[in-house]
Design a protein around this motif. Structure first.
Motif, PDB file in Angstrom:
ATOM      1  N   PHE A   9     -28.877  -6.948   4.148  1.00 10.76           N
ATOM      2  CA  PHE A   9     -28.754  -5.040   4.526  1.00 10.76           C
ATOM      3  C   PHE A   9     -27.938  -4.514   4.857  1.00 10.76           C
ATOM      4  O   PHE A   9     -27.567  -3.470   4.065  1.00 10.76           O
ATOM      5  CB  PHE A   9     -30.171  -5.331   5.070  1.00 10.76           C
ATOM      6  CG  PHE A   9     -31.338  -5.418   4.019  1.00 10.76           C
ATOM      7  CD1 PHE A   9     -31.822  -4.969   2.855  1.00 10.76           C
ATOM      8  CD2 PHE A   9     -32.511  -6.519   4.072  1.00 10.76           C
ATOM      9  CE1 PHE A   9     -32.963  -4.943   2.268  1.00 10.76           C
ATOM     10  CE2 PHE A   9     -33.151  -7.116   3.773  1.00 10.76           C
ATOM     11  CZ  PHE A   9     -33.459  -6.100   2.901  1.00 10.76           C
ATOM     12  N   LEU A  10     -27.059  -5.620   5.888  1.00 10.87           N
ATOM     13  CA  LEU A  10     -25.859  -4.513   6.249  1.00 10.87           C
ATOM     14  C   LEU A  10     -25.075  -3.803   5.602  1.00 10.87           C
ATOM     15  O   LEU A  10     -24.377  -2.876   5.790  1.00 10.87           O
ATOM     16  CB  LEU A  10     -25.586  -4.795   7.557  1.00 10.87           C
ATOM     17  CG  LEU A  10     -24.519  -4.537   8.633  1.00 10.87           C
ATOM     18  CD1 LEU A  10     -24.798  -2.914   8.797  1.00 10.87           C
ATOM     19  CD2 LEU A  10     -23.945  -5.552   9.728  1.00 10.87           C
ATOM     20  N   TYR A  11     -24.739  -5.327   5.069  1.00 14.80           N
ATOM     21  CA  TYR A  11     -23.830  -4.924   3.942  1.00 14.80           C
ATOM     22  C   TYR A  11     -23.390  -3.879   3.223  1.00 14.80           C
ATOM     23  O   TYR A  11     -22.943  -2.750   2.301  1.00 14.80           O
ATOM     24  CB  TYR A  11     -22.799  -6.234   3.054  1.00 14.80           C
ATOM     25  CG  TYR A  11     -22.689  -6.000   2.308  1.00 14.80           C
ATOM     26  CD1 TYR A  11     -20.854  -6.579   2.318  1.00 14.80           C
ATOM     27  CD2 TYR A  11     -22.933  -6.076   0.710  1.00 14.80           C
ATOM     28  CE1 TYR A  11     -19.853  -5.820   1.176  1.00 14.80           C
ATOM     29  CE2 TYR A  11     -21.946  -6.097  -0.065  1.00 14.80           C
ATOM     30  CZ  TYR A  11     -20.649  -6.313   0.166  1.00 14.80           C
ATOM     31  OH  TYR A  11     -19.436  -5.904  -1.030  1.00 14.80           O
ATOM     32  N   VAL A  12     -24.782  -4.451   2.359  1.00 17.98           N
ATOM     33  CA  VAL A  12     -25.061  -2.750   1.451  1.00 17.98           C
ATOM     34  C   VAL A  12     -25.210  -1.729   1.870  1.00 17.98           C
ATOM     35  O   VAL A  12     -25.021  -1.069   1.571  1.00 17.98           O
ATOM     36  CB  VAL A  12     -26.741  -3.539   0.850  1.00 17.98           C
ATOM     37  CG1 VAL A  12     -27.156  -2.601   0.291  1.00 17.98           C
ATOM     38  CG2 VAL A  12     -26.787  -4.639  -0.531  1.00 17.98           C
ATOM     39  N   PHE A  13     -25.888  -1.476   3.060  1.00 15.51           N
ATOM     40  CA  PHE A  13     -25.710   0.158   4.272  1.00 15.51           C
ATOM     41  C   PHE A  13     -24.256   0.804   4.153  1.00 15.51           C
ATOM     42  O   PHE A  13     -24.158   1.587   3.485  1.00 15.51           O
ATOM     43  CB  PHE A  13     -26.093  -0.191   4.779  1.00 15.51           C
ATOM     44  CG  PHE A  13     -26.513   1.093   5.872  1.00 15.51           C
ATOM     45  CD1 PHE A  13     -27.687   2.316   4.957  1.00 15.51           C
ATOM     46  CD2 PHE A  13     -26.049   1.081   6.703  1.00 15.51           C
ATOM     47  CE1 PHE A  13     -27.809   2.811   6.068  1.00 15.51           C
ATOM     48  CE2 PHE A  13     -25.773   2.534   7.239  1.00 15.51           C
ATOM     49  CZ  PHE A  13     -26.906   3.589   6.618  1.00 15.51           C
ATOM     50  N   MET A  14     -23.484  -0.536   4.634  1.00 16.71           N
ATOM     51  CA  MET A  14     -21.755   0.028   4.891  1.00 16.71           C
ATOM     52  C   MET A  14     -21.665   0.287   3.982  1.00 16.71           C
ATOM     53  O   MET A  14     -20.591   1.276   3.401  1.00 16.71           O
ATOM     54  CB  MET A  14     -22.035  -0.511   5.851  1.00 16.71           C
ATOM     55  CG  MET A  14     -22.432  -0.935   6.825  1.00 16.71           C
ATOM     56  SD  MET A  14     -22.177   0.288   7.470  1.00 16.71           S
ATOM     57  CE  MET A  14     -20.323   0.502   8.254  1.00 16.71           C
ATOM     58  N   LEU A  15     -22.247  -0.730   2.059  1.00 16.16           N
ATOM     59  CA  LEU A  15     -21.520  -0.061   0.596  1.00 16.16           C
ATOM     60  C   LEU A  15     -21.678   1.360   1.024  1.00 16.16           C
ATOM     61  O   LEU A  15     -20.166   1.738  -0.417  1.00 16.16           O
ATOM     62  CB  LEU A  15     -21.982  -1.078   0.181  1.00 16.16           C
ATOM     63  CG  LEU A  15     -21.199  -0.944  -1.333  1.00 16.16           C
ATOM     64  CD1 LEU A  15     -19.770  -1.257  -0.952  1.00 16.16           C
ATOM     65  CD2 LEU A  15     -22.127  -1.727  -1.964  1.00 16.16           C
ATOM     66  N   ILE A  16     -22.240   2.195   1.148  1.00 22.20           N
ATOM     67  CA  ILE A  16     -21.950   3.645   0.577  1.00 22.20           C
ATOM     68  C   ILE A  16     -21.294   4.547   1.205  1.00 22.20           C
ATOM     69  O   ILE A  16     -20.212   4.770   0.676  1.00 22.20           O
ATOM     70  CB  ILE A  16     -23.609   3.904   0.561  1.00 22.20           C
ATOM     71  CG1 ILE A  16     -25.581   3.181   0.164  1.00 22.20           C
ATOM     72  CG2 ILE A  16     -23.983   5.923   0.526  1.00 22.20           C
ATOM     73  CD1 ILE A  16     -26.480   3.497   0.916  1.00 22.20           C
ATOM     74  N   VAL A  33     -18.036  10.242  -6.960  1.00 22.02           N
ATOM     75  CA  VAL A  33     -17.751   9.426  -6.036  1.00 22.02           C
ATOM     76  C   VAL A  33     -19.594   8.700  -5.132  1.00 22.02           C
ATOM     77  O   VAL A  33     -19.673   7.531  -5.577  1.00 22.02           O
ATOM     78  CB  VAL A  33     -17.718  10.046  -4.789  1.00 22.02           C
ATOM     79  CG1 VAL A  33     -17.972   9.507  -2.914  1.00 22.02           C
ATOM     80  CG2 VAL A  33     -16.345  10.526  -4.179  1.00 22.02           C
ATOM     81  N   VAL A  34     -20.235   9.059  -6.412  1.00 23.48           N
ATOM     82  CA  VAL A  34     -21.872   9.066  -6.231  1.00 23.48           C
ATOM     83  C   VAL A  34     -21.971   7.800  -6.477  1.00 23.48           C
ATOM     84  O   VAL A  34     -22.853   7.073  -5.976  1.00 23.48           O
ATOM     85  CB  VAL A  34     -22.578  10.599  -7.157  1.00 23.48           C
ATOM     86  CG1 VAL A  34     -24.147   9.839  -7.246  1.00 23.48           C
ATOM     87  CG2 VAL A  34     -22.620  11.713  -6.397  1.00 23.48           C
ATOM     88  N   ILE A  35     -21.668   7.046  -7.525  1.00 21.48           N
ATOM     89  CA  ILE A  35     -21.771   6.218  -8.601  1.00 21.48           C
ATOM     90  C   ILE A  35     -21.663   4.890  -7.416  1.00 21.48           C
ATOM     91  O   ILE A  35     -21.425   3.718  -8.257  1.00 21.48           O
ATOM     92  CB  ILE A  35     -21.437   6.341  -9.880  1.00 21.48           C
ATOM     93  CG1 ILE A  35     -20.194   6.394 -10.486  1.00 21.48           C
ATOM     94  CG2 ILE A  35     -22.290   7.149 -10.547  1.00 21.48           C
ATOM     95  CD1 ILE A  35     -19.515   5.226 -10.362  1.00 21.48           C
ATOM     96  N   ALA A  36     -20.050   5.051  -6.654  1.00 18.93           N
ATOM     97  CA  ALA A  36     -19.409   3.754  -6.680  1.00 18.93           C
ATOM     98  C   ALA A  36     -20.352   3.049  -6.004  1.00 18.93           C
ATOM     99  O   ALA A  36     -20.367   1.671  -6.089  1.00 18.93           O
ATOM    100  CB  ALA A  36     -18.209   4.516  -5.211  1.00 18.93           C
ATOM    101  N   PRO A  37     -21.805   3.258  -5.080  1.00 12.82           N
ATOM    102  CA  PRO A  37     -21.798   2.438  -4.685  1.00 12.82           C
ATOM    103  C   PRO A  37     -23.134   1.150  -5.002  1.00 12.82           C
ATOM    104  O   PRO A  37     -23.498   0.509  -4.542  1.00 12.82           O
ATOM    105  CB  PRO A  37     -22.324   2.739  -3.402  1.00 12.82           C
ATOM    106  CG  PRO A  37     -22.496   4.489  -3.592  1.00 12.82           C
ATOM    107  CD  PRO A  37     -21.885   4.732  -4.631  1.00 12.82           C
ATOM    108  N   LEU A  38     -23.090   1.391  -6.757  1.00 14.38           N
ATOM    109  CA  LEU A  38     -24.393   1.554  -6.679  1.00 14.38           C
ATOM    110  C   LEU A  38     -24.124  -0.061  -7.310  1.00 14.38           C
ATOM    111  O   LEU A  38     -22.735  -1.309  -7.780  1.00 14.38           O
ATOM    112  CB  LEU A  38     -24.582   1.567  -8.240  1.00 14.38           C
ATOM    113  CG  LEU A  38     -24.840   3.413  -8.490  1.00 14.38           C
ATOM    114  CD1 LEU A  38     -25.000   3.804  -9.445  1.00 14.38           C
ATOM    115  CD2 LEU A  38     -26.030   3.492  -7.852  1.00 14.38           C
ATOM    116  N   ILE A  39     -25.016  -0.919  -6.980  1.00 22.30           N
ATOM    117  CA  ILE A  39     -25.367  -2.978  -7.148  1.00 22.30           C
ATOM    118  C   ILE A  39     -25.982  -2.881  -7.877  1.00 22.30           C
ATOM    119  O   ILE A  39     -27.117  -2.744  -8.471  1.00 22.30           O
ATOM    120  CB  ILE A  39     -25.638  -3.569  -6.268  1.00 22.30           C
ATOM    121  CG1 ILE A  39     -24.263  -3.336  -5.634  1.00 22.30           C
ATOM    122  CG2 ILE A  39     -25.647  -4.988  -6.474  1.00 22.30           C
ATOM    123  CD1 ILE A  39     -24.295  -3.896  -3.704  1.00 22.30           C
ATOM    124  N   SER A  40     -25.883  -4.137  -9.541  1.00 21.94           N
ATOM    125  CA  SER A  40     -26.609  -4.021 -10.201  1.00 21.94           C
ATOM    126  C   SER A  40     -26.449  -5.513 -11.004  1.00 21.94           C
ATOM    127  O   SER A  40     -25.119  -6.311 -11.239  1.00 21.94           O
ATOM    128  CB  SER A  40     -26.627  -3.194 -11.613  1.00 21.94           C
ATOM    129  OG  SER A  40     -27.827  -3.850 -12.810  1.00 21.94           O
TER     130      SER A  40
END
Length: 304
Positions: A9-16, A33-40
């Motif tokens: 969870f920390l990794y996903v949060f810091m990815l933003i 920039v907005v789309i850069a943190p997306l994961i699917s």
């Protein structure tokens, strides 16, 4: 393990924030920039199965990381959408409403599950012959939840995702149902999704600058994920696996396509920028899966 899940969870949060910094450092426009943190993991799941590592410890950890990232990304893009459309206050309110709806739905599903004896009998006897019941239920709940989220001004895709989460919580014996959903999704809906993607590409907007922006978007997707991947060492991943893990979550095809529509509808990005994001999506979805498969062969030879 709870400790490992916390660091995921920390990794996903810091990815933003790190994705934002990575995109801006490469000179990408703010709209990208907005789309850069997306994961699917829409494309990643079949690749995991083809690579024969889905049942390994690494494969299971990748699924957990991808699932956490995808759910978080849906909440993230929905919050961004609400923020751009309504402002900070309403965005926060609508996000809170989303969480409340999710909690209430899970509570209702749990109560229903505990009280209906007939339901428990049906679930225990799931087979290929009666999965149509649950597919119809899934389609019905998806339609209802998507409609409700449309009414409150949130993205329908979030409502659909939440309905899947609730059904996944209620139905524990999911292997047979998953197979039916998998066959239906990848045999019918995913091909239509690709058709829509190709149809959305307006070649009139393609230029050298747009092509370069698209490639840069694709590069940022990997750089941002790999740049903070050291956090995943605390989540049970090995050092040699970090490039592999970063590749797995660097081609969020489905959410990138969805974000193009979401951001285009609110006029946050221009048609030309939509094409650039689409090019970045195609770039990442072609290059990174190939690299992932190469690493998968190496991993299998060394560990299995």
């Amino acid at each position: 393990k709870p400790r490992e899940l916390i660091f995921i969870f920390l990794y996903v949060f810091m990815l933003i924030p790190f994705s934002f910094l990575s995109a801006l450092s490469l000179g990408l426009e703010h709209s990208y920039v907005v789309i850069a943190p997306l994961i699917s993991v829409g494309l990643g799941l079949p690749i995991l199965k083809e690579s024969n590592i889905i049942k390994t410890d690494l494969g299971q950890k990748l699924l957990i990381l991808g699932s956490v990232g995808e759910v978080s990304s849906i909440f993230y893009i929905s919050f961004v959408n609400a923020l751009l459309k309504f402002g900070v206050a309403q965005a926060i309110v609508k996000t809170i409403i989303t969480y409340v709806v999710l909690i209430l739905a899970i509570m209702f599903a749990k109560a229903l599950k505990n009280k209906l004896k007939e339901y428990r009998v049906v679930v225990r006897n799931i087979s290929l012959e009666n999965t149509h019941i649950f597919i119809r239920l899934a389609l019905f709940t998806t339609f209802i939840s998507a409609s409700l989220f449309e009414i409150i001004g949130m993205e329908p895709i979030l409502g659909s995702m939440l309905s899947g989460m609730v059904l996944g919580y209620v139905i524990r014996k999911k292997e047979v149902i998953n197979k039916s959903f998998y066959d239906m999704a990848f045999g019918f809906f995913v091909p239509l999704f690709f058709v829509y993607t190709g149809f959305s590409l307006n070649i009139a907007y393609i230029s050298k600058n747009i092509l370069m922006s698209g490639v840069e978007i694709g590069i940022v997707l990997f750089v941002a994920r790999f740049g903070i991947s050291f956090i995943l060492l605390l989540a049970g991943f090995r050092l040699v696996e970090l490039p592999f893990v970063s590749l797995f979550i660097s081609f969020p095809f489905t959410l990138l396509i969805a974000s193009i529509k979401i951001l285009s509808d609110i006029k946050y990005i221009t048609p030309a920028q939509s094409v650039a994001i689409l090019i970045g999506t195609v770039f990442s979805s072609l290059i990174y899966p190939i690299m992932f498969k190469v690493f998968a062969r190496f991993y299998i030879n060394e560990n299995i």
